[in-house]
Scaffold this active site. Sequence first.
Site, PDB file in Angstrom:
ATOM      1  N   HIS A  98      -3.349  -9.602   3.260  1.00 59.93           N
ATOM      2  CA  HIS A  98      -4.781  -9.722   3.504  1.00 59.93           C
ATOM      3  C   HIS A  98      -5.029 -10.685   4.663  1.00 59.93           C
ATOM      4  O   HIS A  98      -4.426 -11.768   4.722  1.00 59.93           O
ATOM      5  CB  HIS A  98      -5.505 -10.247   2.265  1.00 59.93           C
ATOM      6  CG  HIS A  98      -5.642  -9.234   1.174  1.00 59.93           C
ATOM      7  ND1 HIS A  98      -5.861  -9.570  -0.141  1.00 59.93           N
ATOM      8  CD2 HIS A  98      -5.595  -7.873   1.201  1.00 59.93           C
ATOM      9  CE1 HIS A  98      -5.934  -8.464  -0.878  1.00 59.93           C
ATOM     10  NE2 HIS A  98      -5.790  -7.436  -0.076  1.00 59.93           N
TER      11      HIS A  98
ATOM     12  N   HIS B 173      -3.713   2.705  -5.122  1.00 60.18           N
ATOM     13  CA  HIS B 173      -3.674   1.242  -5.125  1.00 60.18           C
ATOM     14  C   HIS B 173      -3.402   0.660  -6.508  1.00 60.18           C
ATOM     15  O   HIS B 173      -3.370  -0.567  -6.664  1.00 60.18           O
ATOM     16  CB  HIS B 173      -5.012   0.690  -4.619  1.00 60.18           C
ATOM     17  CG  HIS B 173      -5.013   0.384  -3.147  1.00 60.18           C
ATOM     18  ND1 HIS B 173      -4.187   1.024  -2.251  1.00 60.18           N
ATOM     19  CD2 HIS B 173      -5.726  -0.504  -2.419  1.00 60.18           C
ATOM     20  CE1 HIS B 173      -4.422   0.555  -1.034  1.00 60.18           C
ATOM     21  NE2 HIS B 173      -5.340  -0.386  -1.108  1.00 60.18           N
TER      22      HIS B 173
ATOM     23  N   ARG C 276       0.867  -1.173   0.000  1.00 57.51           N
ATOM     24  CA  ARG C 276       0.000   0.000   0.000  1.00 57.51           C
ATOM     25  C   ARG C 276       0.906   1.227   0.000  1.00 57.51           C
ATOM     26  O   ARG C 276       2.024   1.179   0.537  1.00 57.51           O
ATOM     27  CB  ARG C 276      -0.893   0.010   1.228  1.00 57.51           C
ATOM     28  CG  ARG C 276      -1.811  -1.214   1.348  1.00 57.51           C
ATOM     29  CD  ARG C 276      -2.540  -1.216   2.688  1.00 57.51           C
ATOM     30  NE  ARG C 276      -3.440  -2.359   2.828  1.00 57.51           N
ATOM     31  CZ  ARG C 276      -3.099  -3.533   3.355  1.00 57.51           C
ATOM     32  NH1 ARG C 276      -1.847  -3.710   3.812  1.00 57.51           N
ATOM     33  NH2 ARG C 276      -3.967  -4.515   3.448  1.00 57.51           N
TER      34      ARG C 276
ATOM     35  N   LYS D  77      -2.007  -3.099   8.109  1.00 60.43           N
ATOM     36  CA  LYS D  77      -3.071  -2.708   9.028  1.00 60.43           C
ATOM     37  C   LYS D  77      -2.877  -3.411  10.370  1.00 60.43           C
ATOM     38  O   LYS D  77      -2.556  -4.586  10.432  1.00 60.43           O
ATOM     39  CB  LYS D  77      -4.430  -3.064   8.426  1.00 60.43           C
ATOM     40  CG  LYS D  77      -4.743  -2.289   7.147  1.00 60.43           C
ATOM     41  CD  LYS D  77      -6.084  -2.688   6.560  1.00 60.43           C
ATOM     42  CE  LYS D  77      -6.377  -1.890   5.291  1.00 60.43           C
ATOM     43  NZ  LYS D  77      -7.668  -2.277   4.668  1.00 60.43           N
TER      44      LYS D  77
END
Length: 319
Positions: free
Chosen positions: A289, A263, A162, A191
């Site tokens: 992910h 992205h 990212r 994240k």
Amino acid sequence: MTEHNTANPDSLQHYVTAYLNHLMIERGLSENTLAAYRRDLHRYLQYLAQERVGYVAAITPHHVAGFLQALSSGSHNMGQLAQSSVNRIFIAARGWHRFLFLENTTPTNPAAEIKPPKTGQQLPAGLSIDEVTRLLDTPPIDTAQGLRDRAMMELLYATGARITEAIDLDVDDVVHLDDNADITVVRLFGKGSKERIVPLGSYAQAAIDAYLIRGRPEHAAGGKGSPALFLNRFGGRLSRQTGWNVLKQAAKDAEITKEISPHTLRHSFATHLLQGGADVRVVQELLGHASVTTTQIYTQVTADTLREVFAYAHPRAHG
């Protein structure tokens, strides 16, 4: 009901029949609805047979996610299905697993955390390999800014990072694994500050090395010793907005008319890996992910490309 006190405990079909009986007796479903459940679960058993899974306790989230991927992509002889059909079939499989768990047949529910993509979910935009090459070759290599911009974009495409993850990198997050620097990896923090290690290809490594030697020192001279990998002209950490502007300007210079977002290179990274034969679970790890379901949207992109090529190139694609 437990796996140890019923007949044929290793028979997957036995437990499917038990579930269908539950749906008929406890929930009063019609014969037509039961027939639909029977067909959908038969697809699941076919998939599990191909994966050589012969008993319910051996089914893991890996298998459930793989089944969803197969439904979405048409692999494992599943055929091309509408997203609504994919969702319906997967819901039947998920309901079966919930039943087995609630009946204490299995100690866990391997389908609990896996959900199909929403119907009508928009496919991510990406660039062709030719467009990516043009984009990455745009920044000049005779200025500190050009070296920085090329290094940043090469890193984005090489790792699927990212743009915020790239901007947050420090110099020490680029790690050479041996004395010869033949293998280089990047420590990315996604994240929830979850760390993942992603290898760098030779193009990205060369671009970053050139920037570190000939570009970054010029920017660092105007600052106060920031550890950031990518610096602005004042020696501070590059901002996300500036990073996005670099991409947009490079796309304009490369005469790429597609809409560019932060992205774009991440999407292209995932799509090109899958087109090249990478396993979706490997791509999931590289992208960071939490669930393979998020990654599976890219399998639809590659399936669409395959259909387009077939329709154009196969002599019997059209009557």
